[in-house]
Design an enzyme around this catalytic site. Structure first.
Site, PDB file in Angstrom:
ATOM      1  CE1 TYR A 127      -5.799  37.136  30.499  1.00 28.57           C
ATOM      2  CE2 TYR A 127      -7.822  35.895  30.121  1.00 28.57           C
ATOM      3  CZ  TYR A 127      -7.147  37.101  30.227  1.00 28.57           C
ATOM      4  OH  TYR A 127      -7.835  38.280  30.065  1.00 28.57           O
ATOM      5  CD  GLN A 189      -4.232  43.791  26.541  1.00 31.12           C
ATOM      6  OE1 GLN A 189      -4.599  43.315  25.458  1.00 31.12           O
ATOM      7  NE2 GLN A 189      -5.021  44.555  27.301  1.00 31.12           N
ATOM      8  CG  ASN A 212     -11.912  38.085  25.311  1.00 29.43           C
ATOM      9  OD1 ASN A 212     -10.856  37.721  24.793  1.00 29.43           O
ATOM     10  ND2 ASN A 212     -12.067  39.292  25.832  1.00 29.43           N
ATOM     11  CB  SER A 238     -19.117  27.358  28.817  1.00 33.29           C
ATOM     12  OG  SER A 238     -19.053  26.257  29.677  1.00 33.29           O
ATOM     13  CD  GLN A 260     -22.493  25.436  30.378  1.00 33.43           C
ATOM     14  OE1 GLN A 260     -22.223  24.750  31.361  1.00 33.43           O
ATOM     15  NE2 GLN A 260     -21.613  26.247  29.834  1.00 33.43           N
ATOM     16  CG  HIS A 263     -20.938  29.867  32.036  1.00 33.04           C
ATOM     17  ND1 HIS A 263     -19.992  30.378  32.894  1.00 33.04           N
ATOM     18  CD2 HIS A 263     -21.095  28.574  32.397  1.00 33.04           C
ATOM     19  CE1 HIS A 263     -19.588  29.419  33.731  1.00 33.04           C
ATOM     20  NE2 HIS A 263     -20.253  28.323  33.463  1.00 33.04           N
ATOM     21  CD  GLU A 327     -16.837  23.458  28.685  1.00 31.06           C
ATOM     22  OE1 GLU A 327     -17.859  24.075  28.278  1.00 31.06           O
ATOM     23  OE2 GLU A 327     -15.943  24.011  29.358  1.00 31.06           O
ATOM     24  CG  HIS A 328     -19.664  20.981  31.280  1.00 28.96           C
ATOM     25  ND1 HIS A 328     -19.626  22.241  30.700  1.00 28.96           N
ATOM     26  CD2 HIS A 328     -18.692  20.971  32.217  1.00 28.96           C
ATOM     27  CE1 HIS A 328     -18.671  22.953  31.288  1.00 28.96           C
ATOM     28  NE2 HIS A 328     -18.087  22.218  32.204  1.00 28.96           N
ATOM     29  CG  ASP A 361     -18.802  24.527  36.564  1.00 32.24           C
ATOM     30  OD1 ASP A 361     -18.167  23.964  35.650  1.00 32.24           O
ATOM     31  OD2 ASP A 361     -19.967  24.936  36.435  1.00 32.24           O
ATOM     32  CD  GLU A 415      13.407   4.238   7.809  1.00 29.10           C
ATOM     33  OE1 GLU A 415      14.118   5.059   8.406  1.00 29.10           O
ATOM     34  OE2 GLU A 415      12.246   3.943   8.166  1.00 29.10           O
ATOM     35  CG  HIS A 420      20.186   6.435  11.092  1.00 29.43           C
ATOM     36  ND1 HIS A 420      20.544   7.553  10.389  1.00 29.43           N
ATOM     37  CD2 HIS A 420      19.165   6.821  11.908  1.00 29.43           C
ATOM     38  CE1 HIS A 420      19.767   8.575  10.760  1.00 29.43           C
ATOM     39  NE2 HIS A 420      18.930   8.161  11.684  1.00 29.43           N
TER      40      HIS A 420
END
Lengths: 435, 435
Positions: A127, A189, A212, A238, A260, A263, A327-328, A361, A415, A420
């Site tokens: 995506y 969708q 999003n 981010s 940053q 964004h 994240e960074h 990036d 067990e 087994h």
């Protein structure tokens, strides 16, 4: 930017100081996405056309991008941009190939061979958002490792503009990195279509990529459905945490914080330093640089919730970073590499004054699809391994079964799993051995 | 066992023939688990005591297992079983160490160093079920890779018996493989406690292990909550698919099918063969062996939904297996290894006549926590990597920035992210270079 003196805070205040804006899954969002998914599953392509008209304001004829569209996109694109996309793809490929898992084989006992083999995930769905601006770099980051892994079918969804076409650079990048099919779909969708399939869109085994709140909620829902699809990781806004010392260049630090902040209004920006003077200078420099930015208004909103944190030492700065799990993480200090051993949780680390986050990036070679919202405590960024299955294999010869059969039988008995145990003993008896 | 001739089936019938019993998340289960999680978050240890009394029928005083209990468990355990646990742990450790990810570093351009470093997930929570029988082998499979990864805090939950104690073998195994703390907790309440923490139970970053429908639903819910915890994978009932040819030993094949069927009434057992005679002989042999098993009644229920599938060739058998994506795949054919290249989706593969699945369940060295319900199409079994974060690192020197800065700037401009571009250009200008 909010100024905080870490060592005057109580434990609860420290937790609050590092809190992200809540990402609780609102009931309304959850129900809205449930409905979109149900509609796509029931009505297929017809639902995709209707939802694209409603949310992306475009009338889709064919949902899939055709060869003529790919060719037109390539023809329109500036040669310099095409060259940059190819150059970035080559470095991303170099690092991702080096970091790809390798087959493994060992003998754990005489006659007992145990291996791990690698297989691509058959169909993957990528995506690529196109909100305030299209993101060809995300097509690079998702497509290159899929190609290295050897996924048989690589599908990409990105929302169309109002004119019914996808972004030229996204289309060119998709073709450059070996994506097989591109669909003009965005939002929940698109995720529903790739997870369950429609007349046009193939059903995918695993879905990748940022998005999003609707996209993220849809990914969570399909990954929780046994008949849905796996996902790379949850995603949130981010974020960056910069550790800088008194000698850091405030112009560089401010530029990194702003890269940053631009964004989105919900981006998280944190600067941690033992130097009060550096915090002051950077704050002023941020204001100065921000005023010159086309996306300055967006950055300003992000900066309003961002923090300048004063600590006692660089060691404490790393502790604060580990607690936040950014994240960074940018290390702009003398001897930056010395701090690396102490870093426990971060998506990607940028070492030293000459390593702005933006190189990661786009084109240093590392992946930019990284864990946000503190997920760096338990998740890793996207890599070739994300597109593969690691299958274990064992092969015993008669000596191997003689060697480890008794241990197996003892544990099976403990067990209370008699069948087994017998799967071993019937074979040992055939070999003339009785336990 | 239901007999199916694959080549007489339509496409829809083939899909139906390989369908698992639906695992749709029932609303009642979802709400029940939501309520347990909410109660544990609100009331902590008090809720855990109340829920343990209600579901495990035990009155817990201390929730955590203490040293005296560990010592008593070890003293009670048979020396042969302790030796088997230690032996299994050693082989599991040998394979998992060999297959553990390694640090990586490459130069993707002159002056551009890109690395991947590994860090343990700080706090991990392991769940060891104790339904019809306690499962020390699961403690082995979850604990050994956590120890190799170097997780700082390894927590294990397993339900107590009515007498308020955990199983001796589970406790001994936990100590043997380096688990730090064990709690007498089962079900959704154990998952809630580890995901959110209580007065006694530390909050964990990632949760591992199999469990019943309540445990699985709880794991899905906490993994979908940004303030919850990550999980290893979704889990469903255990399953095996055996591919056998005319020369396979029907006694071995039947024993392998039964060792899967005895797990529970919902276990899935499939035999695929080009030989009608083999299918007949195995069916009779299964009936004969099943009658002798202590858990024969359970196995019979599982066998009632299981299938004997006749195919045209071994190649087609592998296609059927890939379509099903079994947790366990056994290859009992001449030249079994030759089929391996064609295997695309499976959790773990058992090659040849001398490799019963039960060796992988206990002590060949591979992990037995594997993807079920077709998740083998996109998930892998538990490994050391499951307990680690892979953090990427990049470090540029001035030449590195000169080399890749222009590409970064071009791509940032294409994405209309001017601050990303300036983070590069302010540095290049400091180096006397203007783009």
């Amino acid at each position: 930017m909010k100024r905080i003196d870490w060592n005057t805070l109580t434990e609860a205040e420290r937790t609050a100081a590092l809190a992200r804006p809540a990402q609780a899954r609102a009931d309304s969002l959850r129900r809205g996405v449930e409905q979109i998914i149900a509609t796509v599953r029931a009505e297929g392509d017809a639902a995709l056309r209707e939802l694209s008209a409603r949310y992306d304001h475009c009338a889709l004829d064919a949902i899939e991008v055709n060869d003529a569209e790919f060719a037109a996109a390539e023809a329109r694109l500036a040669p310099e941009l095409k060259a940059a996309i190819r150059e970035a793809a080559a470095r991303i490929e170099a690092f991702h190939r080096a970091a790809a898992p390798q087959p493994v084989g060992v003998n754990t006992a005489v006659g007992v061979r145990v291996e791990r083999v690698l297989r691509p995930i058959h169909r993957v769905g990528l995506y690529v958002p196109a909100g305030t601006a299209p993101l060809p770099s995300t097509a690079l980051m998702l497509g290159v490792p899929a190609h290295i892994a050897g996924c048989r079918e690589v599908v990409l969804c990105s929302p169309a503009r109002a004119d019914g076409h996808c972004d030229d650079a996204v289309l060119f990048t998709a073709r450059t990195v070996g994506v097989h099919r591109v669909f003009k779909l965005g939002g929940a969708q698109a995720i529903a279509a790739m997870a369950y399939g429609t007349e046009s869109v193939p059903r995918c085994d695993k879905l990748f990529g940022p998005g999003n709140a609707w996209v993220t909620e849809a990914k969570l829902q399909v990954s929780g459905d046994p008949d849905g699809a796996a996902i790379d990781m949850p995603a949130g806004p981010s974020e960056v945490l910069v550790i800088a010392d008194a000698d850091a260049n405030p112009v560089f630090v401010a530029a990194d914080l702003l890269s940053q902040a631009e964004h989105g209004p919900d981006s998280q920006v944190i600067l941690v330093s033992p130097s009060a003077a550096l915090l002051d200078t950077v704050a002023a420099e941020v204001d100065r640089q921000c005023a010159e930015l086309p996306r300055g208004a967006i950055a300003e909103q992000a900066l309003a919730q961002s923090r300048l944190i004063q600590v006692q030492s660089l060691t404490q700065a790393v502790q604060v970073s580990n607690r936040y799990a950014p994240e960074h993480l940018i290390l702009q200090v003398n001897g930056a590499r010395d701090l690396l051993d102490g870093v426990e949780s971060a998506g990607s680390v940028f070492v030293g004054a000459w390593t702005p986050e933006s190189v990661g990036d786009y084109c240093s070679g590392s992946n930019h699809v990284l864990p946000t919202y503190g997920y760096a405590r338990s998740y890793s960024g996207v890599s070739v391994a994300s597109y593969q299955k690691q299958i274990t294999v064992q092969e015993l010869d008669p000596n191997g079964l003689r060697a480890i059969g008794p241990c197996t039988a003892t544990l099976a008995a403990a067990e209370q799993l008699e069948a087994h145990r017998r799967a071993v003993t019937v074979r040992l008896e055939a070999l003339g051995t009785r336990l």
